[in-house]
Design a protein around this motif. Structure first.
Motif, PDB file in Angstrom:
ATOM      1  N   ALA A  88      51.857  -9.104  17.477  1.00 60.53           N
ATOM      2  CA  ALA A  88      52.429  -9.256  18.815  1.00 60.53           C
ATOM      3  C   ALA A  88      51.476 -10.018  19.737  1.00 60.53           C
ATOM      4  CB  ALA A  88      52.761  -7.884  19.403  1.00 60.53           C
ATOM      5  N   LEU A  89      50.203  -9.698  19.665  1.00 64.55           N
ATOM      6  CA  LEU A  89      49.234 -10.392  20.518  1.00 64.55           C
ATOM      7  C   LEU A  89      49.086 -11.861  20.113  1.00 64.55           C
ATOM      8  CD1 LEU A  89      46.576  -7.582  20.913  1.00 64.55           C
ATOM      9  CD2 LEU A  89      48.040  -8.541  22.712  1.00 64.55           C
ATOM     10  N   ALA A  90      49.132 -12.127  18.815  1.00 66.99           N
ATOM     11  CA  ALA A  90      49.058 -13.519  18.351  1.00 66.99           C
ATOM     12  C   ALA A  90      50.277 -14.298  18.832  1.00 66.99           C
ATOM     13  CB  ALA A  90      48.952 -13.562  16.828  1.00 66.99           C
ATOM     14  N   GLN A  91      51.450 -13.670  18.796  1.00 65.02           N
ATOM     15  CA  GLN A  91      52.672 -14.330  19.256  1.00 65.02           C
ATOM     16  C   GLN A  91      52.631 -14.539  20.771  1.00 65.02           C
ATOM     17  OE1 GLN A  91      56.592 -12.243  19.308  1.00 65.02           O
ATOM     18  NE2 GLN A  91      57.097 -13.660  17.649  1.00 65.02           N
ATOM     19  N   ALA A  92      51.993 -13.611  21.472  1.00 64.17           N
ATOM     20  CA  ALA A  92      51.941 -13.690  22.933  1.00 64.17           C
ATOM     21  C   ALA A  92      50.961 -14.742  23.430  1.00 64.17           C
ATOM     22  CB  ALA A  92      51.553 -12.328  23.509  1.00 64.17           C
ATOM     23  N   ALA A  93      50.058 -15.178  22.581  1.00 67.17           N
ATOM     24  CA  ALA A  93      49.051 -16.167  22.995  1.00 67.17           C
ATOM     25  C   ALA A  93      49.684 -17.550  23.039  1.00 67.17           C
ATOM     26  CB  ALA A  93      47.869 -16.145  22.026  1.00 67.17           C
ATOM     27  N   GLY A  94      50.591 -17.719  23.944  1.00 68.98           N
ATOM     28  CA  GLY A  94      51.322 -18.983  24.044  1.00 68.98           C
ATOM     29  C   GLY A  94      50.907 -19.775  25.254  1.00 68.98           C
ATOM     30  N   GLU A  95      51.894 -20.229  25.992  1.00 70.09           N
ATOM     31  CA  GLU A  95      51.668 -21.111  27.132  1.00 70.09           C
ATOM     32  C   GLU A  95      50.863 -20.448  28.248  1.00 70.09           C
ATOM     33  OE1 GLU A  95      54.452 -23.578  30.284  1.00 70.09           O
ATOM     34  OE2 GLU A  95      55.313 -22.865  28.410  1.00 70.09           O
ATOM     35  N   TYR A  96      51.097 -19.157  28.463  1.00 66.33           N
ATOM     36  CA  TYR A  96      50.415 -18.444  29.534  1.00 66.33           C
ATOM     37  C   TYR A  96      49.476 -17.403  28.914  1.00 66.33           C
ATOM     38  CZ  TYR A  96      54.311 -20.476  32.048  1.00 66.33           C
ATOM     39  OH  TYR A  96      55.219 -21.365  32.558  1.00 66.33           O
ATOM     40  N   PRO A  97      48.184 -17.524  29.129  1.00 65.84           N
ATOM     41  CA  PRO A  97      47.251 -16.558  28.535  1.00 65.84           C
ATOM     42  C   PRO A  97      47.459 -15.159  29.110  1.00 65.84           C
ATOM     43  CG  PRO A  97      46.087 -18.082  30.002  1.00 65.84           C
ATOM     44  CD  PRO A  97      47.509 -18.541  29.931  1.00 65.84           C
ATOM     45  N   LEU A  98      47.276 -14.167  28.262  1.00 68.27           N
ATOM     46  CA  LEU A  98      47.435 -12.778  28.693  1.00 68.27           C
ATOM     47  C   LEU A  98      46.267 -12.358  29.578  1.00 68.27           C
ATOM     48  CD1 LEU A  98      48.524 -10.994  25.389  1.00 68.27           C
ATOM     49  CD2 LEU A  98      49.947 -11.541  27.351  1.00 68.27           C
ATOM     50  N   GLN A  99      46.579 -11.529  30.534  1.00 65.85           N
ATOM     51  CA  GLN A  99      45.539 -10.875  31.326  1.00 65.85           C
ATOM     52  C   GLN A  99      45.379  -9.483  30.717  1.00 65.85           C
ATOM     53  OE1 GLN A  99      47.288 -11.220  35.249  1.00 65.85           O
ATOM     54  NE2 GLN A  99      45.906 -12.914  35.728  1.00 65.85           N
ATOM     55  N   PHE A 100      44.407  -9.333  29.834  1.00 68.24           N
ATOM     56  CA  PHE A 100      44.272  -8.119  29.047  1.00 68.24           C
ATOM     57  C   PHE A 100      44.084  -6.875  29.910  1.00 68.24           C
ATOM     58  CE2 PHE A 100      44.729 -10.813  25.730  1.00 68.24           C
ATOM     59  CZ  PHE A 100      44.322 -10.374  24.488  1.00 68.24           C
ATOM     60  N   GLU A 101      43.489  -7.024  31.092  1.00 68.94           N
ATOM     61  CA  GLU A 101      43.299  -5.848  31.944  1.00 68.94           C
ATOM     62  C   GLU A 101      44.623  -5.294  32.471  1.00 68.94           C
ATOM     63  OE1 GLU A 101      42.616  -9.457  34.650  1.00 68.94           O
ATOM     64  OE2 GLU A 101      42.187  -8.912  32.594  1.00 68.94           O
ATOM     65  N   TYR A 102      45.684  -6.114  32.445  1.00 65.14           N
ATOM     66  CA  TYR A 102      47.008  -5.670  32.895  1.00 65.14           C
ATOM     67  C   TYR A 102      48.010  -5.534  31.747  1.00 65.14           C
ATOM     68  CZ  TYR A 102      45.079  -7.056  37.377  1.00 65.14           C
ATOM     69  OH  TYR A 102      44.274  -7.184  38.472  1.00 65.14           O
ATOM     70  N   THR A 103      47.620  -5.917  30.557  1.00 62.11           N
ATOM     71  CA  THR A 103      48.534  -5.891  29.416  1.00 62.11           C
ATOM     72  C   THR A 103      48.683  -4.472  28.913  1.00 62.11           C
ATOM     73  OG1 THR A 103      47.916  -8.140  28.798  1.00 62.11           O
ATOM     74  CG2 THR A 103      48.948  -6.791  27.091  1.00 62.11           C
ATOM     75  N   GLY A 104      49.922  -4.016  28.809  1.00 62.37           N
ATOM     76  CA  GLY A 104      50.201  -2.654  28.388  1.00 62.37           C
ATOM     77  C   GLY A 104      50.589  -2.560  26.927  1.00 62.37           C
ATOM     78  N   VAL A 105      50.794  -1.335  26.487  1.00 60.14           N
ATOM     79  CA  VAL A 105      51.204  -1.041  25.110  1.00 60.14           C
ATOM     80  C   VAL A 105      52.468  -0.196  25.171  1.00 60.14           C
ATOM     81  CG1 VAL A 105      50.596   0.134  22.971  1.00 60.14           C
ATOM     82  CG2 VAL A 105      48.824  -1.030  24.265  1.00 60.14           C
ATOM     83  N   ALA A 106      53.510  -0.661  24.502  1.00 60.24           N
ATOM     84  CA  ALA A 106      54.737   0.126  24.334  1.00 60.24           C
ATOM     85  C   ALA A 106      54.984   0.194  22.837  1.00 60.24           C
ATOM     86  CB  ALA A 106      55.913  -0.524  25.048  1.00 60.24           C
ATOM     87  N   ILE A 107      54.929   1.374  22.273  1.00 63.47           N
ATOM     88  CA  ILE A 107      55.025   1.525  20.827  1.00 63.47           C
ATOM     89  C   ILE A 107      56.158   2.488  20.495  1.00 63.47           C
ATOM     90  CG2 ILE A 107      53.200   3.283  20.865  1.00 63.47           C
ATOM     91  CD1 ILE A 107      52.398   2.346  18.074  1.00 63.47           C
ATOM     92  N   GLY A 108      56.969   2.076  19.536  1.00 63.32           N
ATOM     93  CA  GLY A 108      58.044   2.934  19.056  1.00 63.32           C
ATOM     94  C   GLY A 108      57.702   3.422  17.668  1.00 63.32           C
ATOM     95  N   LEU A 109      57.885   4.689  17.422  1.00 64.45           N
ATOM     96  CA  LEU A 109      57.563   5.247  16.117  1.00 64.45           C
ATOM     97  C   LEU A 109      58.453   6.429  15.817  1.00 64.45           C
ATOM     98  CD1 LEU A 109      55.508   7.711  17.265  1.00 64.45           C
ATOM     99  CD2 LEU A 109      54.063   5.733  17.410  1.00 64.45           C
ATOM    100  N   SER A 110      58.468   6.809  14.537  1.00 71.64           N
ATOM    101  CA  SER A 110      59.366   7.872  14.110  1.00 71.64           C
ATOM    102  C   SER A 110      58.717   9.236  14.075  1.00 71.64           C
ATOM    103  CB  SER A 110      59.895   7.559  12.710  1.00 71.64           C
ATOM    104  OG  SER A 110      58.837   7.649  11.777  1.00 71.64           O
ATOM    105  N   GLY A 111      57.407   9.302  14.062  1.00 71.21           N
ATOM    106  CA  GLY A 111      56.718  10.576  13.910  1.00 71.21           C
ATOM    107  C   GLY A 111      56.582  10.992  12.462  1.00 71.21           C
ATOM    108  N   ALA A 112      57.038  10.151  11.548  1.00 73.36           N
ATOM    109  CA  ALA A 112      56.986  10.496  10.126  1.00 73.36           C
ATOM    110  C   ALA A 112      55.570  10.679   9.624  1.00 73.36           C
ATOM    111  CB  ALA A 112      57.682   9.414   9.300  1.00 73.36           C
ATOM    112  N   THR A 113      54.615  10.012  10.245  1.00 77.49           N
ATOM    113  CA  THR A 113      53.237  10.137   9.772  1.00 77.49           C
ATOM    114  C   THR A 113      52.543  11.369  10.331  1.00 77.49           C
ATOM    115  OG1 THR A 113      52.375   8.840  11.609  1.00 77.49           O
ATOM    116  CG2 THR A 113      52.973   7.644   9.603  1.00 77.49           C
ATOM    117  N   GLN A 114      53.215  12.112  11.174  1.00 77.40           N
ATOM    118  CA  GLN A 114      52.552  13.198  11.866  1.00 77.40           C
ATOM    119  C   GLN A 114      51.876  14.192  10.930  1.00 77.40           C
ATOM    120  OE1 GLN A 114      55.102  15.029  14.714  1.00 77.40           O
ATOM    121  NE2 GLN A 114      53.554  14.847  16.272  1.00 77.40           N
ATOM    122  N   TYR A 115      52.452  14.472   9.796  1.00 78.10           N
ATOM    123  CA  TYR A 115      51.873  15.465   8.902  1.00 78.10           C
ATOM    124  C   TYR A 115      51.393  14.868   7.585  1.00 78.10           C
ATOM    125  CZ  TYR A 115      54.087  18.599  12.186  1.00 78.10           C
ATOM    126  OH  TYR A 115      54.455  19.235  13.328  1.00 78.10           O
TER     127      TYR A 115
END
Length: 162
Positions: A88-115
């Protein structure tokens, strides 16, 4: 830090590691071809189990983003998340550079790895120890969002959707 509710959010990069593919293009190709991803389980012994098929990811290589020294200390779900975030970060490194101090994380997961790494007795009881507590804490959804933010020096908001 406060975030105004009227600010726009822009998704600039996507990453995926799944049984349907280890990148966006591979996953889309399988979806378009109506290809199912359930295969016979090969990553562990299934003797005596009712389930014989799963969506495994045999082509996944955690060493592409995790050092050999860290591989054993990070659960497989978090390894998958690190690789997807790197995409995702490699794809985002396009025309406008990311401001990492403001870049957030949104992650979707199933919880299958929990145990997945929890030690159990033959009677299927969970053992109680400091190591088990650490393993469980690392398998919670918010751990992965924090891990990604720390690993890639991202200072924005962090979300985990289950």
């Amino acid at each position: 830090m406060e975030y105004a509710t009227d600010q726009r959010v822009v998704v600039t990069g996507l990453g995926i590691v799944s049984a349907a593919g280890c990148d966006i293009d591979s996953m889309l190709d399988k979806l378009r071809a109506n290809h199912h991803c359930l295969q016979p389980i090969t990553s562990f012994d299934i003797s005596g189990m009712k389930m014989t098929h799963a969506g495994e990811i045999p082509q996944f290589d955690p060493l592409s983003v995790v050092s050999p020294a860290r591989v054993s200390s990070i659960d497989r779900g978090s390894q998958l998340a690190l690789v997807a975030a790197q995409q995702a970060l490699a794809q985002a490194a396009g025309e406008y550079p990311l401001q990492f101090e403001y870049t957030g994380v949104a992650i979707g997961l199933s919880g299958a790895t929990q145990y997945q790494n929890m030690p159990v007795t033959p009677q299927r009881d969970f053992l109680i120890s400091r190591q088990v507590a650490l393993t469980f804490a690392r398998a919670t959804p918010h751990f992965q969002a924090d891990l990604l933010a720390r690993n890639f020096s991202l200072g924005g908001p962090r979300f985990a959707f289950g």
